[in-house]
Write a protein that holds these residues in place. Structure first.
Motif, PDB file in Angstrom:
ATOM      1  N   GLU A 131       0.844  -1.195   0.000  1.00 16.03           N
ATOM      2  CA  GLU A 131       0.000   0.000   0.000  1.00 16.03           C
ATOM      3  C   GLU A 131       0.884   1.250   0.000  1.00 16.03           C
ATOM      4  O   GLU A 131       2.060   1.187   0.342  1.00 16.03           O
ATOM      5  CB  GLU A 131      -0.911   0.005   1.235  1.00 16.03           C
ATOM      6  N   PRO A 132       0.320   2.402  -0.372  1.00 20.15           N
ATOM      7  CA  PRO A 132       1.122   3.633  -0.391  1.00 20.15           C
ATOM      8  C   PRO A 132       1.741   3.938   0.971  1.00 20.15           C
ATOM      9  O   PRO A 132       1.185   3.595   2.017  1.00 20.15           O
ATOM     10  CB  PRO A 132       0.106   4.722  -0.763  1.00 20.15           C
ATOM     11  N   GLU A 133       2.895   4.599   0.931  1.00 19.83           N
ATOM     12  CA  GLU A 133       3.613   4.937   2.153  1.00 19.83           C
ATOM     13  C   GLU A 133       2.739   5.800   3.063  1.00 19.83           C
ATOM     14  O   GLU A 133       2.024   6.684   2.599  1.00 19.83           O
ATOM     15  CB  GLU A 133       4.894   5.683   1.808  1.00 19.83           C
ATOM     16  N   ASN A 134       2.810   5.511   4.353  1.00 18.46           N
ATOM     17  CA  ASN A 134       2.061   6.210   5.406  1.00 18.46           C
ATOM     18  C   ASN A 134       0.561   5.971   5.359  1.00 18.46           C
ATOM     19  O   ASN A 134      -0.193   6.660   6.044  1.00 18.46           O
ATOM     20  CB  ASN A 134       2.358   7.710   5.414  1.00 18.46           C
ATOM     21  N   SER A 135       0.116   5.013   4.555  1.00 18.03           N
ATOM     22  CA  SER A 135      -1.295   4.624   4.624  1.00 18.03           C
ATOM     23  C   SER A 135      -1.446   3.674   5.811  1.00 18.03           C
ATOM     24  O   SER A 135      -0.475   3.072   6.279  1.00 18.03           O
ATOM     25  CB  SER A 135      -1.735   3.940   3.331  1.00 18.03           C
ATOM     26  N   LEU A 136      -2.654   3.552   6.319  1.00 21.24           N
ATOM     27  CA  LEU A 136      -2.878   2.712   7.492  1.00 21.24           C
ATOM     28  C   LEU A 136      -2.382   1.279   7.311  1.00 21.24           C
ATOM     29  O   LEU A 136      -1.643   0.779   8.159  1.00 21.24           O
ATOM     30  CB  LEU A 136      -4.358   2.709   7.888  1.00 21.24           C
ATOM     31  N   PRO A 137      -2.738   0.576   6.221  1.00 21.77           N
ATOM     32  CA  PRO A 137      -2.283  -0.817   6.101  1.00 21.77           C
ATOM     33  C   PRO A 137      -0.748  -0.931   6.068  1.00 21.77           C
ATOM     34  O   PRO A 137      -0.181  -1.828   6.685  1.00 21.77           O
ATOM     35  CB  PRO A 137      -2.891  -1.294   4.789  1.00 21.77           C
ATOM     36  N   GLN A 138      -0.100  -0.009   5.367  1.00 21.23           N
ATOM     37  CA  GLN A 138       1.363  -0.058   5.259  1.00 21.23           C
ATOM     38  C   GLN A 138       2.013   0.240   6.601  1.00 21.23           C
ATOM     39  O   GLN A 138       2.948  -0.439   7.010  1.00 21.23           O
ATOM     40  CB  GLN A 138       1.821   0.937   4.185  1.00 21.23           C
ATOM     41  N   VAL A 139       1.522   1.237   7.317  1.00 19.03           N
ATOM     42  CA  VAL A 139       2.072   1.576   8.631  1.00 19.03           C
ATOM     43  C   VAL A 139       1.842   0.420   9.608  1.00 19.03           C
ATOM     44  O   VAL A 139       2.737   0.042  10.359  1.00 19.03           O
ATOM     45  CB  VAL A 139       1.454   2.885   9.162  1.00 19.03           C
ATOM     46  N   PHE A 140       0.635  -0.152   9.595  1.00 13.71           N
ATOM     47  CA  PHE A 140       0.315  -1.276  10.472  1.00 13.71           C
ATOM     48  C   PHE A 140       1.254  -2.448  10.218  1.00 13.71           C
ATOM     49  O   PHE A 140       1.880  -2.977  11.138  1.00 13.71           O
ATOM     50  CB  PHE A 140      -1.142  -1.699  10.264  1.00 13.71           C
ATOM     51  N   ALA A 141       1.357  -2.871   8.960  1.00 13.44           N
ATOM     52  CA  ALA A 141       2.170  -4.039   8.630  1.00 13.44           C
ATOM     53  C   ALA A 141       3.642  -3.800   8.953  1.00 13.44           C
ATOM     54  O   ALA A 141       4.305  -4.668   9.536  1.00 13.44           O
ATOM     55  CB  ALA A 141       1.995  -4.391   7.152  1.00 13.44           C
ATOM     56  N   THR A 142       4.143  -2.628   8.621  1.00 16.95           N
ATOM     57  CA  THR A 142       5.552  -2.318   8.864  1.00 16.95           C
ATOM     58  C   THR A 142       5.851  -2.251  10.352  1.00 16.95           C
ATOM     59  O   THR A 142       6.854  -2.813  10.827  1.00 16.95           O
ATOM     60  CB  THR A 142       5.928  -0.992   8.184  1.00 16.95           C
ATOM     61  N   ARG A 143       4.985  -1.589  11.108  1.00 17.69           N
ATOM     62  CA  ARG A 143       5.240  -1.431  12.543  1.00 17.69           C
ATOM     63  C   ARG A 143       5.116  -2.764  13.289  1.00 17.69           C
ATOM     64  O   ARG A 143       5.939  -3.088  14.142  1.00 17.69           O
ATOM     65  CB  ARG A 143       4.266  -0.397  13.120  1.00 17.69           C
ATOM     66  N   VAL A 144       4.093  -3.543  12.963  1.00 19.43           N
ATOM     67  CA  VAL A 144       3.927  -4.827  13.638  1.00 19.43           C
ATOM     68  C   VAL A 144       5.082  -5.768  13.285  1.00 19.43           C
ATOM     69  O   VAL A 144       5.615  -6.454  14.161  1.00 19.43           O
ATOM     70  CB  VAL A 144       2.553  -5.452  13.303  1.00 19.43           C
ATOM     71  N   ARG A 145       5.518  -5.763  12.027  1.00 18.73           N
ATOM     72  CA  ARG A 145       6.668  -6.602  11.641  1.00 18.73           C
ATOM     73  C   ARG A 145       7.921  -6.173  12.396  1.00 18.73           C
ATOM     74  O   ARG A 145       8.639  -7.002  12.949  1.00 18.73           O
ATOM     75  CB  ARG A 145       6.911  -6.536  10.136  1.00 18.73           C
ATOM     76  N   LYS A 146       8.175  -4.874  12.439  1.00 19.28           N
ATOM     77  CA  LYS A 146       9.355  -4.361  13.148  1.00 19.28           C
ATOM     78  C   LYS A 146       9.316  -4.743  14.630  1.00 19.28           C
ATOM     79  O   LYS A 146      10.303  -5.240  15.188  1.00 19.28           O
ATOM     80  CB  LYS A 146       9.432  -2.849  13.004  1.00 19.28           C
TER      81      LYS A 146
END
Length: 180
Positions: A131-146
């Motif tokens: 998903e586009p950068e800083n969109s909810l799905p992208q932020v969610f997936a990136t933060r939870v993975r990190k």
């Protein structure tokens, strides 16, 4: 020494619709409201309501492999729950991110995220990352993975399967004086 300019306004009474309240009254009124009443509903229920989805996400990101425990076995959902209590808006991000995963999985297969196969879950998570950068799905997936990666690799239970004996501190390198 002169008093600050705002001191007069702080000490004066507040008049609002013919109700006169002193600063002390306002502060005691605010203090009497329980903290949980001020929190939105999603902050109170997000992790418990989405526990199964979060377990599926953690299991998809960190499955058990060749003797190493999975993220679910290391109870990372509890750690995510702890983070949601400590970090502002984290609970809301988990709630909305889990909702997004469920909706996307339902659109693709007609089943919820937890009812789908691991291949479908991987595909849905990949869509979230794409998903586009800083969109909810992208932020969610990136933060939870990190957060899951940090939690996993900092857990001593996972170290033996990684052939890692632990950090060198506090003992340090015992042979630091020997030439390489």
């Amino acid at each position: 020494m002169t008093a600050p300019l705002f001191l007069d306004s702080m000490c004066s009474n507040i008049t609002w619709n013919k109700l006169i309240l002193s600063r002390r009254s306002v502060l005691s009124l605010i203090a009497s409201v329980p903290a949980f009443a001020a929190r939105p509903d999603y902050a109170n229920a997000s992790v418990e309501d989405n526990r199964a989805i979060l377990e599926a996400v953690v299991d998809t990101l960190l499955p058990a492999y060749k003797g190493s425990p999975s993220g679910v076995e290391l109870e990372m959902v509890y750690d995510l729950q702890r983070l949601s209590a400590e970090i502002q808006n984290y609970a809301q991000m988990l709630q909305l991110g889990c909702d997004w995963l469920n909706v996307r999985a339902t659109q693709m297969t007609g089943k919820s995220f937890t009812e789908t196969t691991s291949d479908i879950r991987e595909n849905v998570l990949k869509q979230a990352f794409d998903e586009p950068e800083n969109s909810l799905p992208q932020v969610f997936a990136t933060r939870v993975r990190k957060d899951c990666m940090i939690l996993y690799y900092s857990n001593p239970v996972a170290w033996p399967a990684l052939s890692f004996n632990g950090p060198i501190q506090p003992v340090g390198f015992q042979d630091h004086w020997k030439p390489a």
